[in-house]
Design an enzyme around this catalytic site. Structure first.
Site, PDB file in Angstrom:
ATOM      1  N   ARG A   1       0.357  -1.043   0.075  1.00 41.11           N
ATOM      2  CA  ARG A   1      -0.189  -0.272  -0.540  1.00 41.11           C
ATOM      3  C   ARG A   1       0.749   0.982  -0.250  1.00 41.11           C
ATOM      4  O   ARG A   1       0.663   2.387  -0.121  1.00 41.11           O
ATOM      5  CB  ARG A   1      -0.732  -0.187   0.760  1.00 41.11           C
ATOM      6  CG  ARG A   1      -2.053  -1.083   0.997  1.00 41.11           C
ATOM      7  CD  ARG A   1      -3.384  -0.988   2.325  1.00 41.11           C
ATOM      8  NE  ARG A   1      -4.153   0.292   1.976  1.00 41.11           N
ATOM      9  CZ  ARG A   1      -4.764   0.823   0.795  1.00 41.11           C
ATOM     10  NH1 ARG A   1      -5.090  -0.478  -0.504  1.00 41.11           N
ATOM     11  NH2 ARG A   1      -5.526   2.058   1.007  1.00 41.11           N
ATOM     12  N   LEU A   2       1.775   1.265  -0.645  1.00 40.04           N
ATOM     13  CA  LEU A   2       3.400   2.135  -0.070  1.00 40.04           C
ATOM     14  C   LEU A   2       2.832   2.385  -1.985  1.00 40.04           C
ATOM     15  O   LEU A   2       3.601   2.305  -2.611  1.00 40.04           O
ATOM     16  CB  LEU A   2       4.300   2.048  -0.329  1.00 40.04           C
ATOM     17  CG  LEU A   2       4.545   1.478   1.650  1.00 40.04           C
ATOM     18  CD1 LEU A   2       6.253   1.386   1.760  1.00 40.04           C
ATOM     19  CD2 LEU A   2       3.998   3.359   2.504  1.00 40.04           C
TER      20      LEU A   2
END
Length: 195
Positions: free
Chosen positions: A174-175
């Site tokens: 989720r970066l």
């Protein structure tokens, strides 16, 4: 990125969403602020204008038009889930030249043109039958085979961007890739952002 600057990238991503069959490709969420500072959002159809500009059309009597008259700063959000991408544009909504707005109206289907005459957008009504009666009256006024003119309350707006933010999602951690372009004078300055 695209060498046409951030607007070029936005348009390239939108074209890619269209090719991918994304159902949201031609839509954007428009966020406005009312006279007393109350926020509002709604989905509108994107109108691509000459020079790669982005606009939308509405009834001048609508809530969004009143919001823009009071506070022209807006945000629009493009979300293309098939590509896992989104773009937020923050800027000012300025009136579209009538010469640009008229072809947008004339490109609508006949029922949609009649509907623009029948509806006083955002105004309270007593029920569906009010709209149905107004639509029937518009159809009587402009029967099949006659041109439906542009209503006097028909208006378009162009978004003059000051900031364009891109998010390319899909990473398992989720970066996601996220960056913003801010207009300083005539120059777009790019800044990476933490997701």
């Amino acid at each position: 990125m695209n060498d046409g600057g951030p607007m070029g990238t936005l348009l390239a991503w939108r074209a890619e969403a269209e090719r991918a069959g994304d159902p949201q490709a031609g839509l954007m969420a428009l966020c406005t602020t009312g006279p007393a500072g109350e926020p509002d959002a709604r989905t509108v159809s994107v109108k691509l204008l000459p020079g790669g500009r982005i606009g939308f059309v509405t009834d001048r009597r609508s809530r969004k038009a009143h919001d823009i008259a009071a506070r022209p700063r807006v945000a629009v959000l493009f979300t293309w889930m098939t590509l896992r991408r989104q773009v937020t544009v923050r800027g000012e909504a300025v009136p579209m030249d009538a010469a640009l707005a008229e072809p947008v109206f004339l490109a609508r289907t006949r029922p949609a043109r009649l509907g623009a005459w029948a509806s006083h957008q955002s105004a309270p009504i007593d029920g569906r039958e009010v709209l149905d009666a107004a639509l029937a009256e518009a159809a009587r006024r402009w029967p099949d085979g006659t041109a439906v003119p542009v209503p006097p309350h028909w208006a378009g707006y162009v978004i003059e961007p000051m900031e364009i933010e891109f998010v390319r999602a899909g990473r398992p951690d989720r970066l996601h890739d996220r960056h913003v372009h801010r207009l300083t004078g005539d120059v777009w300055e790019r800044q990476a952002l933490s997701p």
